[in-house]
Design a protein around this motif. Structure first.
Motif, PDB file in Angstrom:
ATOM      1  N   GLU A 441       0.818  -0.932   0.299  1.00 27.22           N
ATOM      2  CA  GLU A 441       0.255  -0.122  -0.141  1.00 27.22           C
ATOM      3  C   GLU A 441       1.128   0.619  -0.303  1.00 27.22           C
ATOM      4  O   GLU A 441       0.653   2.441  -0.386  1.00 27.22           O
ATOM      5  CB  GLU A 441      -1.240   0.230   1.163  1.00 27.22           C
ATOM      6  CG  GLU A 441      -1.728  -0.974   0.825  1.00 27.22           C
ATOM      7  CD  GLU A 441      -2.707  -1.245   2.286  1.00 27.22           C
ATOM      8  OE1 GLU A 441      -3.888  -1.286   2.270  1.00 27.22           O
ATOM      9  OE2 GLU A 441      -1.998  -1.369   3.856  1.00 27.22           O
ATOM     10  N   LEU A 442       1.811   1.631   0.494  1.00 23.94           N
ATOM     11  CA  LEU A 442       2.994   3.229   0.521  1.00 23.94           C
ATOM     12  C   LEU A 442       3.005   2.311  -0.176  1.00 23.94           C
ATOM     13  O   LEU A 442       3.314   3.832  -1.147  1.00 23.94           O
ATOM     14  CB  LEU A 442       3.276   2.108   1.853  1.00 23.94           C
ATOM     15  CG  LEU A 442       4.534   2.890   1.764  1.00 23.94           C
ATOM     16  CD1 LEU A 442       4.357   4.098   2.755  1.00 23.94           C
ATOM     17  CD2 LEU A 442       6.348   2.599   2.890  1.00 23.94           C
ATOM     18  N   LEU A 446       2.728   5.732  -3.385  1.00 23.69           N
ATOM     19  CA  LEU A 446       3.962   6.080  -3.685  1.00 23.69           C
ATOM     20  C   LEU A 446       4.117   6.867  -5.168  1.00 23.69           C
ATOM     21  O   LEU A 446       4.286   7.704  -5.678  1.00 23.69           O
ATOM     22  CB  LEU A 446       5.609   5.806  -3.131  1.00 23.69           C
ATOM     23  CG  LEU A 446       5.632   6.343  -1.524  1.00 23.69           C
ATOM     24  CD1 LEU A 446       7.032   5.637  -1.080  1.00 23.69           C
ATOM     25  CD2 LEU A 446       5.486   7.482  -1.273  1.00 23.69           C
ATOM     26  N   LEU A 447       3.811   5.535  -5.951  1.00 22.11           N
ATOM     27  CA  LEU A 447       4.004   5.769  -6.969  1.00 22.11           C
ATOM     28  C   LEU A 447       2.627   6.027  -8.118  1.00 22.11           C
ATOM     29  O   LEU A 447       2.042   6.088  -9.450  1.00 22.11           O
ATOM     30  CB  LEU A 447       4.011   4.340  -7.864  1.00 22.11           C
ATOM     31  CG  LEU A 447       5.956   3.679  -6.996  1.00 22.11           C
ATOM     32  CD1 LEU A 447       5.894   2.066  -7.860  1.00 22.11           C
ATOM     33  CD2 LEU A 447       6.731   4.193  -8.137  1.00 22.11           C
ATOM     34  N   GLY A 448       1.374   6.526  -7.453  1.00 21.10           N
ATOM     35  CA  GLY A 448       0.730   6.737  -8.082  1.00 21.10           C
ATOM     36  C   GLY A 448      -0.387   5.890  -8.905  1.00 21.10           C
ATOM     37  O   GLY A 448      -1.094   6.489  -9.442  1.00 21.10           O
ATOM     38  N   TYR A 449      -0.789   4.644  -8.380  1.00 21.31           N
ATOM     39  CA  TYR A 449      -1.858   3.562  -9.106  1.00 21.31           C
ATOM     40  C   TYR A 449      -2.784   4.606  -9.368  1.00 21.31           C
ATOM     41  O   TYR A 449      -3.433   4.831  -8.237  1.00 21.31           O
ATOM     42  CB  TYR A 449      -0.851   2.210  -8.251  1.00 21.31           C
ATOM     43  CG  TYR A 449       0.364   1.388  -8.960  1.00 21.31           C
ATOM     44  CD1 TYR A 449       1.245   2.451  -9.696  1.00 21.31           C
ATOM     45  CD2 TYR A 449       0.209   0.129  -8.569  1.00 21.31           C
ATOM     46  CE1 TYR A 449       2.632   2.179  -9.683  1.00 21.31           C
ATOM     47  CE2 TYR A 449       1.481  -0.257  -9.308  1.00 21.31           C
ATOM     48  CZ  TYR A 449       2.206   0.509  -9.729  1.00 21.31           C
ATOM     49  OH  TYR A 449       3.818  -0.659 -10.048  1.00 21.31           O
ATOM     50  N   ARG A 454      -0.853   9.782  -3.874  1.00 16.67           N
ATOM     51  CA  ARG A 454       0.646  10.500  -3.161  1.00 16.67           C
ATOM     52  C   ARG A 454       0.180  11.016  -1.708  1.00 16.67           C
ATOM     53  O   ARG A 454       0.879  11.641  -0.756  1.00 16.67           O
ATOM     54  CB  ARG A 454       1.345  11.047  -4.229  1.00 16.67           C
ATOM     55  CG  ARG A 454       2.110   9.768  -4.745  1.00 16.67           C
ATOM     56  CD  ARG A 454       3.704  10.710  -5.576  1.00 16.67           C
ATOM     57  NE  ARG A 454       3.782  10.150  -6.979  1.00 16.67           N
ATOM     58  CZ  ARG A 454       5.003  10.197  -7.709  1.00 16.67           C
ATOM     59  NH1 ARG A 454       5.010  11.491  -7.754  1.00 16.67           N
ATOM     60  NH2 ARG A 454       5.216   9.164  -8.408  1.00 16.67           N
ATOM     61  N   ASP A 455      -0.807  12.290  -2.505  1.00 13.48           N
ATOM     62  CA  ASP A 455      -2.066  12.454  -1.157  1.00 13.48           C
ATOM     63  C   ASP A 455      -2.802  11.856  -0.487  1.00 13.48           C
ATOM     64  O   ASP A 455      -2.849  12.277   0.419  1.00 13.48           O
ATOM     65  CB  ASP A 455      -3.054  13.830  -2.726  1.00 13.48           C
ATOM     66  CG  ASP A 455      -2.525  14.589  -3.278  1.00 13.48           C
ATOM     67  OD1 ASP A 455      -1.247  15.111  -2.740  1.00 13.48           O
ATOM     68  OD2 ASP A 455      -2.995  14.942  -4.511  1.00 13.48           O
TER      69      ASP A 455
END
Length: 693
Positions: A441-442, A446-449, A454-455
């Motif tokens: 999940e982290l 972070l990669l915006g899948y 990222r927000d």
């Protein structure tokens, strides 16, 4: 007086017999630890390395993980590499004869980089390196990029800000002559030489040994390179085997075989070094550091002076403004992180470009713990203006702002940072809310899948290790929204963006350095995109007589320079005994000694006897006359440590049992008899004198 003189007689005999005993006992000789190893004897045969895992891939363009790189780096090489023994790991020519020459930019913006290739370099399969192999290697990379099969494909591409397009770094590669290659780049590209040090750029043979449009298969394929070790096999979960490449251009390695023993369980892997099952462990754990440091265990624990592996507190620059980021940066106890959480095995990160990296500059005013300053910054924003700067209770009970700290529980450090932030930031009125997630999940946030953002993250502790030694790896990766970005903190500073793109497309080293100085200063002193954390100091542990391992800030494993120093004498596998031989018969005696290195045998009488220096088989050189022969048999290891034994070879005219009592050379026996006779004369003379008196 009579009795005193008589007592001298056995004393002289005792001294003489002691001298004889000294002559026939074992004579062990330890080489001085600073003596040079003998060049006539080969070193130990196998180096065992304890590793946490085996390779995921053996094809250089399919690999982007440390376990795979640990294998590939022993087998294959690039045009350029690193001086791993230097603290700043500078780039050096490897398969290139020297650094290349830049051409001039043509009308299309293309530029050539021309390189001479070393002559006489041989691949493991016997083929000779030439420009065709270099061209084939980079043609293969281009082909695999088009097929989207290059694991680290983004390293070979860049974003053209003028055309808003992603382009390949290399437009084409062509042969000048058999030993000269030219790379035509789509644009000037500052980190091109560093790119050629990356494992994906390692040169492979072009004569059909390697598939052009597919990967080398992990379990059945063969990685063929020009490196010091020939890849032999990989047994999943067990071991990786290499053999020394005898035709390596710099000479064969100091040992014949290199074996990675895969020990996945952390304690078992580290214990294997203590138990003598391996000579070196790459993935050490700090719980074992005291034992590895102990002279009792004859082990050494080493870490590089610098490290390119960094950890830091990321702050979402969209959700947390610059002034708050500055206050947070001054509220954190970095010494506690280093000394308590990393147990002193780290040092402070003072720039986005870590120490030892090209153009790293640690001279800027990086924030340190200064709670008072952090509170002043908060008051400048209108928070806590009625509080005294030293009223800890007022600040700690107030809540002006709240942020989530996201962490995955599988990581002990990230979980520990939660408690530190809750404690430190409460001192400036910021409440930290625990946000526990899985590692998956982290990463997907972070990669915006799709479905993630990222927000969703406010604060998180993260790390980075570059693919090669160039500041663009740290700057362009983390602080741009255009070029090959993993800008998870969403930094969007137009001035930094302009400078980093200038530096990326600049080939003048002096100009690049000035640009990166500006970038570092602005990020450290003005933007505060992260709270600059630590440089990890990963340790390597190995047996103390293993020398030459190059601990380095790139964390590369490279075993070609390694060799063993031996301080102990060889030991006889069985005690040497006196030998009987019948006159006119051949004499044969096999002596054997053990040592960590190979040994050589010799004798003091090469007229009558011959000993094979490698096998220890002792024979007569000629027909031996009847009588006794005293032989001093010596064994010596590769480092000058010797052990010798004196035996008697008794030549008789028929079979007869050997006397149980050890016989001594005739000269020694005569000496004993002479001393005894003199003593007897003294006794008789004294007796006569007494009688006469």
């Amino acid at each position: 007086m009579k009795s005193k003189k008589i007592l001298l007689i056995p004393f002289f005999i005792l001294i003489t017999m002691g001298s004889v005993a000294f002559l026939i006992t074992d004579n062990n000789y330890r080489a001085n630890k600073f003596d040079s190893p003998s060049t006539s004897i080969t070193p130990p045969r196998v180096l065992y390395v304890g590793v946490a895992g085996g390779p995921l891939h053996i094809d250089p363009i399919d690999a982007w993980d440390p376990n795979s790189f640990n294998v590939i780096d022993q087998v294959a090489e690039g045009l350029f590499g690193y001086n791993l023994s230097h603290t700043e790991v500078p780039i050096i020519p490897v398969l290139a004869e020297d650094f290349g020459a830049w051409g001039t930019v043509d009308a299309e913006g293309h530029i050539n980089y021309t390189v001479d290739i070393k002559d006489g370099v041989t691949f493991h399969d016997g083929s000779t390196l030439n420009a065709t192999d270099v061209k084939w290697t980079f043609d293969r990379i281009e082909n695999m990029l088009n097929l989207d099969l290059v694991e680290a494909g983004e390293l070979y591409q860049y974003h053209d800000p003028e055309e808003n397009l992603t382009k390949n770094v290399i437009n084409t590669t062509y042969i000048i002559d058999n030993n000269t290659i030219a790379f035509e780049l789509n644009s000037k590209y500052g980190p091109f030489e560093p790119l050629l040090t990356f494992q994906g750029s390692y040169i492979l043979p072009s004569e059909g040994q390697i598939p052009f449009d597919n990967y080398i298969e992990l379990n059945t394929g063969d990685l063929i390179g020009t490196g010091p070790f020939d890849y032999i096999s990989y047994e999943s979960g067990a071991e990786v085997k290499f053999e020394s490449f005898d035709n390596y251009r710099n000479g064969a390695a100091h040992f014949d075989k290199l074996i990675y023993k895969i020990i996945q369980e952390n304690n078992a892997r580290n214990q294997a070094l203590l138990d003598g099952e391996v000579h070196i462990v790459l993935d050490t754990h700090e719980d074992f550091y005291d034992e590895f440091n102990s002279s009792i265990n004859n082990l050494e624990l080493k870490a590089p002076e610098n490290s390119f592996d960094t950890d830091y507190l990321c702050m979402n620059n969209v959700l947390i403004n610059k002034t708050v980021r500055k206050a947070i940066s001054y509220a954190i106890d970095y010494d506690y992180i280093i000394n308590e959480m990393y147990n002193g095995y780290a040092k402070r990160l003072k720039s986005p470009i870590p120490s030892g990296t090209r153009y790293s500059n640690n001279s800027f005013n990086v924030p340190i713990l200064n709670t008072t300053k952090a509170r002043i910054i908060m008051q400048d924003m209108g928070y806590g203006t009625s509080f005294s700067l030293d009223d800890d209770n007022a600040w700690e009970t107030a809540t002006f702002l709240s942020y989530k700290y996201t962490y995955n529980t599988e990581n002990e450090i990230r979980e520990s940072i939660l408690g530190l932030l809750q404690d430190n930031l409460s001192g400036i009125g910021i409440d930290i809310i625990a946000d526990e997630v899985t590692y998956y999940e982290l990463i997907v946030n972070l990669l915006g899948y799709p479905g993630y953002s990222r927000d969703n993250l406010n604060l998180w502790w993260y790390g980075f290790e570059p693919s090669y030694n160039d500041p663009s790896e740290h700057i362009n990766n983390h602080f741009t929204n255009r070029t090959k970005a993993i800008n998870t903190a969403q930094v969007n500073d137009s001035q930094v963006q302009l400078w980093m793109e200038e530096a990326l497309f600049e080939i003048d080293e002096n100009v690049r350095e000035r640009l990166y100085d500006k970038i570092q200063k602005r990020l450290v002193e003005e933007i505060f995109p992260w709270a600059w954390g630590i440089e990890n100091r990963f340790h390597i542990a190995y047996v103390e007589n293993l020398k030459g391992y190059p601990t380095n800030s790139m964390l590369k494993s490279y075993f070609y320079p390694c060799y063993f120093i031996d301080y102990d004498s060889p030991t006889w596998q069985e005690p040497l005994t006196n030998q009987n031989v019948i006159y006119d018969k051949d004499f044969f005696y096999d002596v054997n000694a053990s040592d960590i290195s190979t040994v050589a045998y010799s004798i003091n009488d090469s007229v009558n006897f011959f000993i094979d220096s490698e096998t220890g088989i002792l024979k007569n050189n000629t027909i031996l006359s009847i009588g006794d022969y005293w032989l001093n048999i010596t064994v010596e290891d590769a480092y000058g440590n010797r052990n010798n034994e004196i035996i008697k070879v008794m030549v008789k005219d028929s079979d007869s049992p050997t006397d149980a009592i050890i016989s001594y050379p005739a000269g020694i026996i005569i000496s004993i008899a002479l001393i005894a006779t003199i003593g007897l004369v003294i006794i008789v003379r004294n007796h006569i004198n007494l009688k006469q008196n």
